[in-house]
Design a protein around this motif. Sequence first.
Motif, PDB file in Angstrom:
ATOM      1  N   THR A 230     -20.563-102.277 -22.015  1.00 36.62           N
ATOM      2  CA  THR A 230     -21.960-102.932 -20.518  1.00 36.62           C
ATOM      3  C   THR A 230     -20.603-103.523 -19.670  1.00 36.62           C
ATOM      4  O   THR A 230     -21.443-103.357 -18.607  1.00 36.62           O
ATOM      5  CB  THR A 230     -23.125-103.580 -20.344  1.00 36.62           C
ATOM      6  OG1 THR A 230     -22.415-104.707 -21.311  1.00 36.62           O
ATOM      7  CG2 THR A 230     -23.862-102.974 -21.570  1.00 36.62           C
ATOM      8  N   SER A 231     -19.285-103.899 -20.061  1.00 34.11           N
ATOM      9  CA  SER A 231     -18.490-104.453 -19.031  1.00 34.11           C
ATOM     10  C   SER A 231     -17.695-103.984 -18.238  1.00 34.11           C
ATOM     11  O   SER A 231     -17.461-103.157 -18.337  1.00 34.11           O
ATOM     12  CB  SER A 231     -17.512-105.138 -19.752  1.00 34.11           C
ATOM     13  OG  SER A 231     -16.984-104.963 -20.706  1.00 34.11           O
ATOM     14  N   GLY A 232     -17.665-104.453 -17.178  1.00 33.94           N
ATOM     15  CA  GLY A 232     -16.748-103.887 -15.797  1.00 33.94           C
ATOM     16  C   GLY A 232     -15.757-104.757 -15.309  1.00 33.94           C
ATOM     17  O   GLY A 232     -15.479-106.535 -15.694  1.00 33.94           O
ATOM     18  N   ILE A 233     -14.820-104.491 -15.170  1.00 33.21           N
ATOM     19  CA  ILE A 233     -13.130-105.596 -14.694  1.00 33.21           C
ATOM     20  C   ILE A 233     -13.099-105.307 -12.968  1.00 33.21           C
ATOM     21  O   ILE A 233     -12.885-103.706 -13.467  1.00 33.21           O
ATOM     22  CB  ILE A 233     -11.716-106.239 -15.643  1.00 33.21           C
ATOM     23  CG1 ILE A 233     -12.884-107.105 -16.763  1.00 33.21           C
ATOM     24  CG2 ILE A 233     -11.432-106.733 -14.104  1.00 33.21           C
ATOM     25  CD1 ILE A 233     -12.632-108.508 -16.444  1.00 33.21           C
ATOM     26  N   SER A 234     -12.863-105.964 -12.114  1.00 31.83           N
ATOM     27  CA  SER A 234     -12.831-104.484 -10.646  1.00 31.83           C
ATOM     28  C   SER A 234     -12.604-105.830 -10.220  1.00 31.83           C
ATOM     29  O   SER A 234     -12.438-106.816  -9.316  1.00 31.83           O
ATOM     30  CB  SER A 234     -14.077-104.404 -10.241  1.00 31.83           C
ATOM     31  OG  SER A 234     -13.453-103.754  -8.958  1.00 31.83           O
ATOM     32  N   THR A 235     -10.807-105.558  -9.933  1.00 31.49           N
ATOM     33  CA  THR A 235      -9.710-106.608  -8.898  1.00 31.49           C
ATOM     34  C   THR A 235      -9.002-105.895  -7.947  1.00 31.49           C
ATOM     35  O   THR A 235      -9.094-106.955  -6.889  1.00 31.49           O
ATOM     36  CB  THR A 235      -8.298-106.966  -9.882  1.00 31.49           C
ATOM     37  OG1 THR A 235      -7.687-106.090  -9.726  1.00 31.49           O
ATOM     38  CG2 THR A 235      -8.911-107.641 -10.643  1.00 31.49           C
ATOM     39  N   VAL A 248      -7.614-108.920 -28.627  1.00 32.20           N
ATOM     40  CA  VAL A 248      -8.811-108.422 -27.707  1.00 32.20           C
ATOM     41  C   VAL A 248      -9.303-107.178 -27.484  1.00 32.20           C
ATOM     42  O   VAL A 248      -8.507-106.039 -28.348  1.00 32.20           O
ATOM     43  CB  VAL A 248      -7.653-107.890 -26.104  1.00 32.20           C
ATOM     44  CG1 VAL A 248      -8.528-108.272 -25.240  1.00 32.20           C
ATOM     45  CG2 VAL A 248      -7.937-109.505 -26.305  1.00 32.20           C
ATOM     46  N   ASP A 249     -10.376-106.661 -27.769  1.00 29.94           N
ATOM     47  CA  ASP A 249     -11.801-105.384 -27.655  1.00 29.94           C
ATOM     48  C   ASP A 249     -11.821-104.771 -27.195  1.00 29.94           C
ATOM     49  O   ASP A 249     -12.347-105.510 -25.868  1.00 29.94           O
ATOM     50  CB  ASP A 249     -12.474-105.703 -28.805  1.00 29.94           C
ATOM     51  CG  ASP A 249     -12.945-104.465 -29.835  1.00 29.94           C
ATOM     52  OD1 ASP A 249     -12.172-103.469 -29.343  1.00 29.94           O
ATOM     53  OD2 ASP A 249     -14.411-104.650 -30.163  1.00 29.94           O
ATOM     54  N   VAL A 250     -11.435-103.276 -26.700  1.00 31.23           N
ATOM     55  CA  VAL A 250     -11.962-103.035 -25.530  1.00 31.23           C
ATOM     56  C   VAL A 250     -12.745-101.958 -25.418  1.00 31.23           C
ATOM     57  O   VAL A 250     -12.359-101.188 -26.048  1.00 31.23           O
ATOM     58  CB  VAL A 250     -10.905-102.040 -24.699  1.00 31.23           C
ATOM     59  CG1 VAL A 250     -11.515-101.657 -23.189  1.00 31.23           C
ATOM     60  CG2 VAL A 250     -10.067-104.554 -23.667  1.00 31.23           C
ATOM     61  N   ASP A 251     -14.149-102.171 -25.812  1.00 34.01           N
ATOM     62  CA  ASP A 251     -14.803-101.219 -26.087  1.00 34.01           C
ATOM     63  C   ASP A 251     -15.147-100.240 -25.746  1.00 34.01           C
ATOM     64  O   ASP A 251     -14.922-100.126 -24.631  1.00 34.01           O
ATOM     65  CB  ASP A 251     -16.260-101.545 -26.307  1.00 34.01           C
ATOM     66  CG  ASP A 251     -16.756-102.639 -27.459  1.00 34.01           C
ATOM     67  OD1 ASP A 251     -15.823-102.633 -28.060  1.00 34.01           O
ATOM     68  OD2 ASP A 251     -17.807-103.104 -27.808  1.00 34.01           O
ATOM     69  N   ASN A 252     -16.278 -98.530 -25.375  1.00 29.35           N
ATOM     70  CA  ASN A 252     -15.773 -97.290 -25.157  1.00 29.35           C
ATOM     71  C   ASN A 252     -16.908 -97.648 -24.497  1.00 29.35           C
ATOM     72  O   ASN A 252     -18.190 -98.153 -24.432  1.00 29.35           O
ATOM     73  CB  ASN A 252     -16.212 -96.416 -26.086  1.00 29.35           C
ATOM     74  CG  ASN A 252     -16.043 -95.054 -25.524  1.00 29.35           C
ATOM     75  OD1 ASN A 252     -17.245 -94.631 -25.881  1.00 29.35           O
ATOM     76  ND2 ASN A 252     -15.515 -94.330 -24.134  1.00 29.35           N
ATOM     77  N   GLY A 253     -17.132 -97.777 -23.612  1.00 30.69           N
ATOM     78  CA  GLY A 253     -17.404 -97.432 -21.995  1.00 30.69           C
ATOM     79  C   GLY A 253     -16.943 -98.495 -21.421  1.00 30.69           C
ATOM     80  O   GLY A 253     -17.714 -98.671 -19.386  1.00 30.69           O
ATOM     81  N   VAL A 255     -15.687-100.439 -18.377  1.00 32.76           N
ATOM     82  CA  VAL A 255     -14.380 -99.628 -16.976  1.00 32.76           C
ATOM     83  C   VAL A 255     -14.085-101.039 -16.430  1.00 32.76           C
ATOM     84  O   VAL A 255     -14.367-102.101 -16.303  1.00 32.76           O
ATOM     85  CB  VAL A 255     -15.516 -99.653 -16.390  1.00 32.76           C
ATOM     86  CG1 VAL A 255     -14.943 -98.619 -15.067  1.00 32.76           C
ATOM     87  CG2 VAL A 255     -16.798 -98.312 -16.405  1.00 32.76           C
ATOM     88  N   ILE A 256     -12.469-100.940 -16.654  1.00 33.17           N
ATOM     89  CA  ILE A 256     -11.759-102.146 -16.073  1.00 33.17           C
ATOM     90  C   ILE A 256     -10.487-101.044 -15.464  1.00 33.17           C
ATOM     91  O   ILE A 256      -9.814 -99.702 -15.181  1.00 33.17           O
ATOM     92  CB  ILE A 256      -9.702-102.182 -17.203  1.00 33.17           C
ATOM     93  CG1 ILE A 256     -11.116-102.671 -18.535  1.00 33.17           C
ATOM     94  CG2 ILE A 256      -8.995-102.829 -16.463  1.00 33.17           C
ATOM     95  CD1 ILE A 256      -9.973-103.147 -19.230  1.00 33.17           C
ATOM     96  N   ASN A 257     -11.567-101.218 -13.876  1.00 37.53           N
ATOM     97  CA  ASN A 257      -9.946-100.985 -13.391  1.00 37.53           C
ATOM     98  C   ASN A 257      -9.822-101.840 -12.125  1.00 37.53           C
ATOM     99  O   ASN A 257     -10.597-102.731 -11.427  1.00 37.53           O
ATOM    100  CB  ASN A 257     -11.110-100.165 -12.018  1.00 37.53           C
ATOM    101  CG  ASN A 257     -10.898 -99.527 -10.319  1.00 37.53           C
ATOM    102  OD1 ASN A 257     -10.111 -98.937 -10.717  1.00 37.53           O
ATOM    103  ND2 ASN A 257     -12.769 -98.958  -9.971  1.00 37.53           N
TER     104      ASN A 257
END
Length: 453
Positions: A230-235, A248-253, A255-257
Amino acid sequence: TVSQNAGSTITAQLLEGSLTKAAQFLGTNNNIAELGDFDTGLQSGQLGGFTLTNARPGTFKITGDVTAQGGSIDITNTGRLDVAGAGSVISNGGDIALSATDNAFLYIDGAVDSGAGDTTLNAGSTIVMRNSSTLNANKLTTTAKTVSQNAGSTITAQLLEGSLTKAAQFLGTNNNIAELGDFETGLQAYSDGGFTLVDNNGLAVTGVVSTDGGNIDIKTTGSDLNFTATSGISTNGGNFTVASTSLVDVDNGAVINLVDGDAHIDAPQVNLGDDIGTTGTISGTATTVNVENSAAEIQDGVDVAVNAATVNVGKGTYQENIQIDKDGLTILGAQSGVDARNGRFGADEAIIEGYIKTSTIDGLTIDGFKIINQDETVTGYGGKGTINLGNGASNVTIKNTIIDGNGKAGHGIVTSSAGATDIRIEKNLFTDNLYGAYVNKNDDNVVIASNRF
């Protein structure tokens, strides 16, 4: 009980009290300089509670202990509000709200403790958590222009969230925050925002953390850092830097933009379940990378790895071209260690629909893939190839891999015209290539053994 209505006015240097039940000071023109000890809920079975509206334009200080026994505490001043070093606001499970309006500062030098309750901090200007201040809450919400926490201050919270017109810095070296929810920064025009968080325990990012060009920097020193589905990173062009002493674990779903911002992951192990979305530079220090599925990219896994790392690639179809510029990588597909010569029909494969190119690397193992060339125009150093070894590449092993030229008039494996050394090609299946392996005359110690063409 104490009850003051809005039309009543208190003007005092110091307010203090002791109540068996609760207090409400609602005078809109109250002008109180200092709040000392004020206990509520002293009668058995009473939660207590404390509400104060203060219109002091200067500084209003909480210098004593303000308590409830499960009731809420709500304190507002139109000017600056200070919880002094000797002051505390403790609700024992009730919600706490502290507000400094009218472009004012909110300073926390003492203790704010809502226990299982939520704490909201609101300032018209900046929230400052400094010295050895402590904040303990189930959920901590901050609303202001800027939040600034120094290294000696400590936040203990199940959830942190906020909305800022400018930027946030949470620098407490002993912070213990379990979850980072939605946190917006840079909401004011002409402000890039920015978000920095130091945490001393495992952290799960469950919400969207955003800037408008500012950087996001998250560091955990005690345990794993997890970006959930459910997470997101937007810069919007800002850089993204994360660090963990373990994983560091980035799950499927997730959103890193970053648009064109750079990404750096500093951790011994990285799990990638989704893409790191940027046209900027991706880098890292991982010795083990797990590319878990084809929602992620193998290239990202290579980029966050350090020299001599192992990159494990899960089953799926990866539509990408891969550039390898690091020494000593071991890249293992879903069928690593399984002989490819009989085709492995029906097996769970890590399929690359694209090609692989290297620079002048020293050391590389590719094991257990199916690679299907998709590009008529890709040119290796000795011609078109599905795997192209760069000038001077050395100590390369390619094994247990199905290499399908896909009728693109190219070769399976191509070595450089400048010469490659110590190359081993074994137990592979070559199909639909012009030549299975194109070896240059300047190569040295190339072994092609036990393959099927």
